[in-house]
Design an enzyme around this catalytic site. Structure first.
Site, PDB file in Angstrom:
ATOM      1  CG  HIS A  10      -0.179   0.018   2.516  1.00 35.87           C
ATOM      2  ND1 HIS A  10       0.384   1.157   3.062  1.00 35.87           N
ATOM      3  CD2 HIS A  10       0.117  -0.978   3.387  1.00 35.87           C
ATOM      4  CE1 HIS A  10       0.978   0.871   4.191  1.00 35.87           C
ATOM      5  NE2 HIS A  10       0.845  -0.421   4.428  1.00 35.87           N
ATOM      6  CG  PHE A  15       0.249   5.257  12.210  1.00 38.75           C
ATOM      7  CD1 PHE A  15      -0.032   6.550  12.602  1.00 38.75           C
ATOM      8  CD2 PHE A  15      -0.345   4.215  12.912  1.00 38.75           C
ATOM      9  CE1 PHE A  15      -0.877   6.822  13.657  1.00 38.75           C
ATOM     10  CE2 PHE A  15      -1.191   4.471  13.984  1.00 38.75           C
ATOM     11  CZ  PHE A  15      -1.464   5.770  14.360  1.00 38.75           C
ATOM     12  CD  GLU A  89       2.143  -5.873   8.342  1.00 33.91           C
ATOM     13  OE1 GLU A  89       2.167  -7.129   8.276  1.00 33.91           O
ATOM     14  OE2 GLU A  89       2.969  -5.138   7.784  1.00 33.91           O
TER      15      GLU A  89
END
EC number: 5.4.2.-
Length: 225
Positions: A10, A15, A89
């Site tokens: 992605h 973050f 994830e």
């Protein structure tokens, strides 16, 4: 039956930019992250995808849709995106959103390995998950066994797609540590796994949908940007 799976990390999120652990957290893409998705879309614009999969996080879904929009603009019929938690994830539990350095110190420090790379070098990649679960005061972070059980389920979803045919191309939006984990599990020698997959990079595997997973994946390329 072999399908060609194009694994795209992605685009960059906030973050990622702030060096924070991001597993099941849902930080949005930065402008650079949107550009990553466009870059990947242009790299894959000539491929007709028979199916598309991603995690049910915004960063993965936006990346997938951007790639398929570019595909459609180049004259291809595009599939409906299958978003599912099996493609997420790894889950970092209590450490979700925390500074990476502090989190890996908490996980590896008691074992004499105060950084992520030190844990991998001394104990292996699986230990990064097990140590983090051990350090999590709630023990919510995924262990290595829990993680692989879920990820194996993602490939089972692809294998169960009755519409896929031999030689089809499949889009799968993935995540940094998951890509590294897949490479460590399935890649032959010769790949530099000290290099993390870049946001918007493409890794390609051939997946034999009728074999058991340990024998089903052949890595074709890694981290093409």
């Amino acid at each position: 039956m072999i399908v060609h799976v194009h694994l795209v990390r992605h685009g960059q999120t906030f973050f990622n930019r702030y060096n924070r652990l991001q597993g099941w957290s849902n930080s949005p893409l930065t402008q650079a992250g949107l550009d990553d998705a466009i870059h990947a879309g242009n790299a894959l614009k000539d491929i007709t995808f028979a199916a598309a999969y991603c995690s049910d996080t915004t960063r993965a879904q936006v990346t997938a849709q951007t790639i398929l929009d570019i595909n459609a603009a180049n004259g291809h019929d595009v599939p409906v995106i299958h978003a599912d938690m099996h493609f997420r994830e790894q889950f970092y539990g209590y450490f979700e959103g925390q500074d990476m350095g502090a989190a890996w110190l908490a996980a590896g420090g008691p074992h004499g390995a105060p950084t992520y790379h030190a844990i991998v070098e001394q104990f292996g990649l699986g230990a990064t998950r097990d140590f983090l679960k051990e350090a999590d005061p709630f023990h919510d972070a995924e262990s290595d066994e829990e993680y692989w059980r879920r990820v194996d389920g993602a490939f089972a979803l692809i294998a169960a797609n009755a519409d896929l045919r031999d030689g089809d191309d499949v889009l799968m939006i993935s995540h940094g540590n998951t890509l590294l984990s897949l490479m460590q599990r399935f890649a032959p020698a010769g790949y530099d796994l000290s290099e993390r997959p870049a946001n918007g990079s493409v890794t390609m595997i051939d997946f034999d949908t009728v074999k058991s997973l340990d024998d089903a994946i052949e890595v074709i390329s890694y981290n093409r940007r």
